[in-house]
Scaffold this active site. Structure first.
Site, short mmCIF file in Angstrom:
data_model
loop_
_atom_site.label_atom_id
_atom_site.label_comp_id
_atom_site.label_asym_id
_atom_site.label_seq_id
_atom_site.Cartn_x
_atom_site.Cartn_y
_atom_site.Cartn_z
N ASP A 389 0.84 -1.19 0.00
CA ASP A 389 0.00 0.00 0.00
C ASP A 389 0.88 1.25 0.00
O ASP A 389 1.86 1.34 0.76
CB ASP A 389 -0.89 -0.03 1.25
CG ASP A 389 -1.81 1.16 1.35
OD1 ASP A 389 -2.70 1.28 0.49
OD2 ASP A 389 -1.63 1.96 2.29
N GLU A 425 1.71 -0.44 -5.06
CA GLU A 425 0.77 0.62 -5.36
C GLU A 425 1.65 1.85 -5.56
O GLU A 425 2.13 2.43 -4.57
CB GLU A 425 -0.22 0.83 -4.23
CG GLU A 425 -1.25 1.89 -4.56
CD GLU A 425 -2.21 2.18 -3.42
OE1 GLU A 425 -3.40 2.42 -3.70
OE2 GLU A 425 -1.77 2.18 -2.25
#
Length: 750
Positions: A389, A425
């Site tokens: 993330d 990401e």
């Protein structure tokens, strides 16, 4: 009530003290003496709590905690009634406080109290009144509530602009979860990792709790748990669909945010980590005193036995402690300025994540925490990869994103981590944080440019088809450098964050009122089209158009070069009723509705998804390991990739810049680079895909020799039933009518 000046004075008195209470705050009084337990020197490694046998043959647990700037550390042991005993760790080696406590067995609940200077102006936030979770705890017992006692400062201080400087001396131990000593004795000898090559992968993003919470064939006591995901009924759906990997939304122990708890909501997605080694206890059916570890391992084994890899979505960029007004749960109280990036005004946190804090990955001990955690989940918990993330936040050196950063360098040389699947990401919320296409070889990336292009094409919002051409063929403009391959692109149309696939064709606007934030949360850039009516409707024409658009989006995704990622439930028409930010919807909005699986309206969509994935597995031309060259490799002029207009002629440069709603893509199975495992050339069928986003039918002339003599229709998204191929054959060189808003996939026949 004190005046502001008096409050500033209190804050100043605390900041210049020796770490002991300077004044009584909120009625706190000196605690009664706590019984102590004997402790031996122990070892500084490994970090965390490790059960072992001491040199004299006595069993116990070695505790080791990095707290480089602290003045003292107390280990706190709790019995089944919550009574606390303490052991002062007197040994300090290279910033690590350690000790061996005889007789401490697996299942023991524990935490730390760390002493040091309370000096928020220089980043020091030590407060021994706060019980802290071991950053290396392998299991956590209890849930995080956030009463005022768990804050290191006086949360309700009248003058909020100085509240974070006033230390709260109330004991937090009754209100916070504890770490649990776990005995690791599993060698994984009976496990067989699937080791699916990147190019052959199909990823399925799911939520452990939400996937089975409403599953009728999973026993009720197992729904929403690791054991529920391991149940044959859950795995059967994954196998039938044909996916090769599940990407689990965060399963590290996480906490709920205060603003959600105040509204009667909970953090559902889990992007609020507080324990990087502990499986989230609320997802365990078997218990939380260490049993969650074994249950997670059994889930991984069951998925592996079905040929499915396990990828974890991990959140190493920030923690649940938020900014200076957040709670003190772990790292903030262990060594705040050692673990977090601080601003020049050290009271404040550098926030590249939008969550209040950012881990200081440049610091060696923080980098060690992250890499130790990653290796643990691979070697001892059996997982096969990670999706990071806000990975750009991890790639920052002192300030800027740096692809030679310590984090990326350590991963690249680590003998364990460089062998697993690594997905970035590739952005964060800081300056220069958007880094799609910039991560080095070894990494794959979530490709949001693919998402945006496909959404825009099917709502007929692209000015031309240049962007679509790149995205369909593997995004060579982003990834064809430094040895990167087409599978560097993880292609997706939807993800957990945003509309579901069904909502993408049912709503023009987000509808997040249930989140309690006035519909201000969630993106407004949805690139969606409601097909003529906002939300659910009884209009049969609109419903049919939506189903066709879903088939178009799904077919496009699974025919594109790269690694496709589906979101759980999209293959059966799952809806969140227009909520594009269901992070706090731990209810039927967020959970998968399994009744859709048998609904006649949506069952054909599931059949199409399964058939397309099977087609992808059978045909290497659809999952290439190298980029297309676009050049002819034989005398007949046949190229590995060619693009056609509806007139049946190859596209010119001018065609790429002209407004268009139709694109023909020819994939040659004769010119696939590489060889198979026996060393033979890779040969496959050739295909022609016609994508038509216009509202009205178009006549498309099928290319003749040398491209083909005949074509067999494999997929026609204009058809409602999708359980088998249409079995229609067309001659080359003649026009076929492609219905409005549809995809036609044709196989070249000899």
């Amino acid at each position: 009530m004190s005046s502001a000046a008096e409050q500033e004075a209190v804050a100043g008195e605390r900041a210049t003290g020796d770490g002991l209470p300077a004044v009584v705050v909120n009625g706190a009084r000196p605690a009664p003496p706590v019984p102590t337990v004997p402790v031996r020197p122990g070892r500084p490694t490994p970090l965390g709590a490790r059960f072992r046998t001491g040199p004299d043959g006595v069993a116990g647990t070695n505790f080791a905690l990095w707290a480089g700037g602290a003045e003292g550390v107390e280990l706190c042991l709790f019995d089944e009634h919550g009574r606390e005993n303490r052991a002062r760790l007197t040994e300090l080696t290279h910033g690590i406080w350690h000790g061996f406590v005889p007789g401490v067995m697996p299942g023991q609940r524990y935490g730390y109290r760390v002493h040091g200077r309370w000096d928020p102006w220089t980043g020091g936030r030590w407060n021994p009144a706060k019980l802290l979770l071991d950053p290396y705890a392998r299991a956590v017992d209890g849930d995080f509530a956030l009463p005022p006692e768990v804050y290191g400062h006086v949360r309700d201080w009248p003058e909020q602009h100085v509240a974070d400087t006033v230390r709260d001396d109330r004991d937090s131990a009754p209100y916070v979860p504890k770490g649990v000593v776990v005995h690791d004795d599993d060698d994984w000898a009976d496990d067989r990792r699937p080791k699916t090559p990147w190019a052959d992968s199909v990823i399925y993003e799911l939520h452990v709790r939400g996937f089975t919470k409403r599953h009728p064939d999973v026993p009720e006591e197992l729904r929403g748990t690791y054991a529920g995901l391991a149940h044959p009924a859950a795995i059967e759906h994954l196998v039938r669909l044909g996916v090769t990997a599940v990407e689990l939304l965060p399963v590290h122990q996480f906490a709920h945010e205060d603003h959600l708890l105040r509204r009667g909501l909970r953090n559902y997605w889990g992007y609020n980590s507080i324990g990087y080694f502990a499986p989230h206890a609320a997802y365990a059916a078997s218990g939380t005193a260490g049993q969650q570890v074994g249950e997670f391992k059994r889930m991984v084994r069951a998925l592996h036995a079905a040929g499915i890899e396990v990828i974890l979505d991990v959140v190493y960029n920030h923690t649940a402690e938020a900014g200076e007004l957040g709670p003190t749960l772990s790292l903030k109280g262990v060594d705040n300025r050692g673990y977090y990036r601080l601003q020049p005004d050290a009271r404040r946190y550098a926030d590249y994540t939008g969550c209040g804090n950012t881990l200081h990955v440049v610091q060696p001990h923080v980098l060690r925490l992250i890499t130790d955690s990653l290796r643990y989940w691979v070697t001892e918990m059996g997982v096969d990869g990670f999706r990071f993330d806000l990975a750009a936040a991890l790639a920052r050196s002192m300030h800027d994103v740096d692809m030679l950063s310590p984090f990326l360098a350590v991963i690249a040389q680590d003998p364990v981590l460089r062998r697993v699947k690594l997905i970035a990401e590739p952005w964060d919320v800081g300056s220069g944080g958007y880094q799609v296409g910039a991560f080095p070889p070894l990494w794959t990336e979530w490709n949001d440019r693919y998402r945006d292009a496909v959404r825009d094409f099917w709502r007929h919002a692209l000015p031309d088809v240049r962007e679509m051409g790149y995205r369909l063929s593997g995004s060579s403009d982003l990834y064809a450098w430094g040895g990167r391959r087409p599978y560097a692109s993880v292609n997706f149309v939807t993800a957990h964050d945003g509309f579901t696939l069904r909502d993408l064709v049912s709503y023009d606007r987000k509808h997040n009122e249930a989140n309690g934030e006035g519909n201000r949360d969630g993106t407004d850039d949805n690139r969606s089209w409601n097909c003529g009516a906002e939300g659910e409707t009884d209009d049969g024409h609109v419903r049919a158009l939506r189903r066709r658009q879903l088939r178009n989006l799904l077919t496009t995704l699974l025919l594109s070069t790269g690694v496709p990622m589906l979101v759980a439930g999209d293959e059966m028409g799952r809806t969140q009723r227009g909520n594009n930010n269901a992070y706090c919807q731990d209810n039927e909005t967020g959970w998968l509705d399994w009744s859709l699986r048998d609904d006649p309206e949506w069952r054909p969509l599931t059949a199409l998804a399964s058939r397309l994935i099977a087609l992808r597995h059978r045909h290497p031309v659809l999952r290439r390991r190298s980029f297309f060259s676009g050049r002819a490799h034989s005398a007949d002029g046949l190229r590995d990739l060619a693009w056609f207009t509806p007139h049946g002629r190859e596209m010119t440069e001018g065609d790429w810049y002209a407004p268009a709603a139709t694109l023909g893509m020819y994939l040659s199975g004769r010119d696939i680079p590489g060889r198979d495992e026996q060393g033979a050339p890779v040969l496959d069928d050739s295909f022609l895909a016609v994508l038509h986003a216009g509202a009205h039918p178009v006549d498309f002339v099928l290319p003749g020799p040398p491209w083909a003599g005949r074509y067999e229709v494999v997929v026609d998204t204009a058809r409602e039933e999708q359980d088998r191929a249409p079995a229609v054959v067309h001659r080359a060189g003649v026009p076929v009518t492609v219905p409005g808003r549809s995809v036609l996939l044709l196989r070249v026949l000899p």
